[in-house]
Design an enzyme around this catalytic site. Structure first.
Site, PDB file in Angstrom:
ATOM      1  N   ASN A   1       0.869  -1.170   0.000  1.00 32.92           N
ATOM      2  CA  ASN A   1       0.000   0.000   0.000  1.00 32.92           C
ATOM      3  C   ASN A   1       0.911   1.227   0.000  1.00 32.92           C
ATOM      4  O   ASN A   1       1.493   1.568   1.024  1.00 32.92           O
ATOM      5  CB  ASN A   1      -0.888  -0.025   1.255  1.00 32.92           C
ATOM      6  CG  ASN A   1      -1.729   1.233   1.394  1.00 32.92           C
ATOM      7  OD1 ASN A   1      -1.825   2.041   0.463  1.00 32.92           O
ATOM      8  ND2 ASN A   1      -2.345   1.413   2.557  1.00 32.92           N
TER       9      ASN A   1
ATOM     10  N   LYS B   1       0.118   4.254  -0.323  1.00 34.31           N
ATOM     11  CA  LYS B   1      -0.526   5.449   0.251  1.00 34.31           C
ATOM     12  C   LYS B   1      -0.256   6.655  -0.666  1.00 34.31           C
ATOM     13  O   LYS B   1      -0.162   6.479  -1.876  1.00 34.31           O
ATOM     14  CB  LYS B   1      -0.044   5.677   1.679  1.00 34.31           C
ATOM     15  CG  LYS B   1      -0.173   4.403   2.526  1.00 34.31           C
ATOM     16  CD  LYS B   1      -0.015   4.627   3.991  1.00 34.31           C
ATOM     17  CE  LYS B   1      -0.165   3.295   4.721  1.00 34.31           C
ATOM     18  NZ  LYS B   1      -0.201   3.439   6.156  1.00 34.31           N
TER      19      LYS B   1
ATOM     20  N   HIS C   1      -9.617   1.395   4.428  1.00 33.92           N
ATOM     21  CA  HIS C   1      -8.368   1.540   5.182  1.00 33.92           C
ATOM     22  C   HIS C   1      -8.622   2.499   6.353  1.00 33.92           C
ATOM     23  O   HIS C   1      -9.388   3.452   6.219  1.00 33.92           O
ATOM     24  CB  HIS C   1      -7.264   2.078   4.265  1.00 33.92           C
ATOM     25  CG  HIS C   1      -5.924   2.057   4.923  1.00 33.92           C
ATOM     26  ND1 HIS C   1      -5.528   3.004   5.828  1.00 33.92           N
ATOM     27  CD2 HIS C   1      -4.903   1.159   4.844  1.00 33.92           C
ATOM     28  CE1 HIS C   1      -4.314   2.696   6.271  1.00 33.92           C
ATOM     29  NE2 HIS C   1      -3.915   1.578   5.690  1.00 33.92           N
TER      30      HIS C   1
ATOM     31  N   GLU D   1      -7.016   4.881   7.463  1.00 39.66           N
ATOM     32  CA  GLU D   1      -6.768   6.299   7.160  1.00 39.66           C
ATOM     33  C   GLU D   1      -7.946   6.903   6.401  1.00 39.66           C
ATOM     34  O   GLU D   1      -8.276   8.077   6.567  1.00 39.66           O
ATOM     35  CB  GLU D   1      -5.453   6.431   6.361  1.00 39.66           C
ATOM     36  CG  GLU D   1      -4.251   6.204   7.275  1.00 39.66           C
ATOM     37  CD  GLU D   1      -3.043   5.603   6.592  1.00 39.66           C
ATOM     38  OE1 GLU D   1      -2.948   5.640   5.354  1.00 39.66           O
ATOM     39  OE2 GLU D   1      -2.174   5.072   7.323  1.00 39.66           O
TER      40      GLU D   1
ATOM     41  N   GLU E   1      -5.753  -4.850  10.224  1.00 40.79           N
ATOM     42  CA  GLU E   1      -4.711  -3.874  10.514  1.00 40.79           C
ATOM     43  C   GLU E   1      -5.032  -3.132  11.814  1.00 40.79           C
ATOM     44  O   GLU E   1      -5.802  -2.167  11.805  1.00 40.79           O
ATOM     45  CB  GLU E   1      -4.631  -2.845   9.381  1.00 40.79           C
ATOM     46  CG  GLU E   1      -4.269  -3.436   8.035  1.00 40.79           C
ATOM     47  CD  GLU E   1      -3.654  -2.397   7.114  1.00 40.79           C
ATOM     48  OE1 GLU E   1      -2.539  -2.619   6.656  1.00 40.79           O
ATOM     49  OE2 GLU E   1      -4.283  -1.352   6.873  1.00 40.79           O
TER      50      GLU E   1
ATOM     51  N   GLY F   1       2.163   2.284  10.780  1.00 37.92           N
ATOM     52  CA  GLY F   1       3.126   3.376  10.668  1.00 37.92           C
ATOM     53  C   GLY F   1       3.791   3.735  11.988  1.00 37.92           C
ATOM     54  O   GLY F   1       4.410   4.788  12.115  1.00 37.92           O
TER      55      GLY F   1
ATOM     56  N   SER G   1       3.041  -2.052  10.221  1.00 38.38           N
ATOM     57  CA  SER G   1       4.494  -2.093  10.440  1.00 38.38           C
ATOM     58  C   SER G   1       5.144  -3.419  10.053  1.00 38.38           C
ATOM     59  O   SER G   1       6.087  -3.855  10.701  1.00 38.38           O
ATOM     60  CB  SER G   1       4.826  -1.734  11.898  1.00 38.38           C
ATOM     61  OG  SER G   1       4.385  -0.426  12.194  1.00 38.38           O
TER      62      SER G   1
HETATM   63  P1  PGA Z   1       2.617   0.347   7.572  1.00 37.48           P
HETATM   64  O1  PGA Z   1       1.195   0.573   6.878  1.00 37.48           O
HETATM   65  O2  PGA Z   1       3.160  -0.947   7.061  1.00 37.48           O
HETATM   66  O3  PGA Z   1       3.442   1.532   7.142  1.00 37.48           O
HETATM   67  O4  PGA Z   1       2.373   0.312   9.044  1.00 37.48           O
HETATM   68  C1  PGA Z   1       0.316  -0.497   6.648  1.00 37.48           C
HETATM   69  C2  PGA Z   1      -0.988   0.022   6.109  1.00 37.48           C
HETATM   70  O5  PGA Z   1      -1.457   1.065   6.568  1.00 37.48           O
HETATM   71  O6  PGA Z   1      -1.581  -0.589   5.201  1.00 37.48           O
END
Ligand code: PGA
Length: 250
Positions: free
Chosen positions: A9, A11, A94, A96, A166, A172, A212
């Site tokens: 992803n 983003k 997601h 976010e 997640e 993150g 992460s």
């Molecule tokens: P990350 O993000 O691996 O940077 O924690 C995962 C995600 O939000 O899909």
């Protein structure tokens, strides 16, 4: 036996030019991998990405889709538009998008249904906040997210969906859920799918862990019985992604 799925992803990272460079690099690095690879790039780069990934083992995904076919919805992208350029996967719900752009369990459900109608596989995200985990309500929360996401989705349609668990506190932050924590929730999700459909259907649906994920954590994550791969954010923006796929393959 479910195939391992490693999805990236990106983003809101990588310009179209940078996308072309990195995808060409990935194409070479990943050409012999056994896992299913999905790279979800920003909307503006989808068309280029689909062209670069054509006839390779890399699948291109979008990071969002709208649930209407067309019309006065400024800034949105319809499933037909994604389908038209060859996008076969889309991340839906997601955290976010839920946090910054108003996605709710109900809009997630509408988007899931529309994506499926257009032959696009939804990667449905769910996961709890830190305070929900501390209060001991994580499992019930995720179960509720899954039940609503799959409302009016038939068993035949459900087998072609992917779920990404997640935990929001792990995205993150560098804090990976322990493999036991991730397995516990992914097992609950599979049980919930068996309740909504049946065991056989539940066994066919891929459940990924995200939050992460790095090359140090992927091995243990994919060794869990109910975890079929990873949704990788930060670590999908460099060649580390190829190392992650390589570890997951073996
Ligand atoms: P990350 O993000 O691996 O940077 O924690 C995962 C995600 O939000 O899909």
């Amino acid at each position: 036996m479910r195939q391992t799925v490693i999805a990236g992803n990106w983003k809101m990272n990588k310009t179209p030019s940078e996308t072309r460079l990195l995808l060409n690099e990935f194409k070479e690095l990943l050409k012999n991998s056994k896992s299913k690879i999905i790279i979800c790039v920003p909307t503006i780069s989808l068309k280029d990405a689909c062209e670069i990934a054509k006839d390779t083992n890399i699948n291109i995904g979008a990071q969002n889709v709208y649930f209407e076919e067309r019309g006065a919805f400024t800034g949105e992208t319809s499933p037909e538009m994604l389908d038209d350029i060859g996008v076969k996967y889309v991340i839906i719900g997601h955290s976010e998008r839920r946090k910054f752009f108003g996605d709710t369990d109900d809009t997630v459900n509408k988007k899931v249904i529309k994506a499926i109608e257009h032959g696009i596989t939804p990667i449905i995200c769910c996961g709890e906040t830190l305070s929900q985990r501390e209060k001991g309500v994580a499992i019930n929360w995720v179960r509720k997210q899954i039940k609503i996401a799959y409302k009016d989705v038939t068993k035949e349609q459900a087998v072609n969906t992917i779920i990404a668990y997640e935990p929001i506190w792990a995205i993150g932050t560098g804090k990976v859920a322990t493999s036991e924590q991730a397995q516990e929730v992914c097992h609950t999700i599979r049980k919930c799918l068996a309740f909504l459909y049946d065991e056989e259907t539940a066994e066919k649906i891929s459940i990924l862990y995200g939050g992460s994920v790095t090359k140090s954590s992927i091995g243990e994550i994919v060794s869990q019985a109910d975890i079929d791969g990873g949704l990788v954010g930060g670590a999908s923006l460099t060649s580390e992604f190829a190392e992650i796929v390589n570890i997951a393959d073996n």
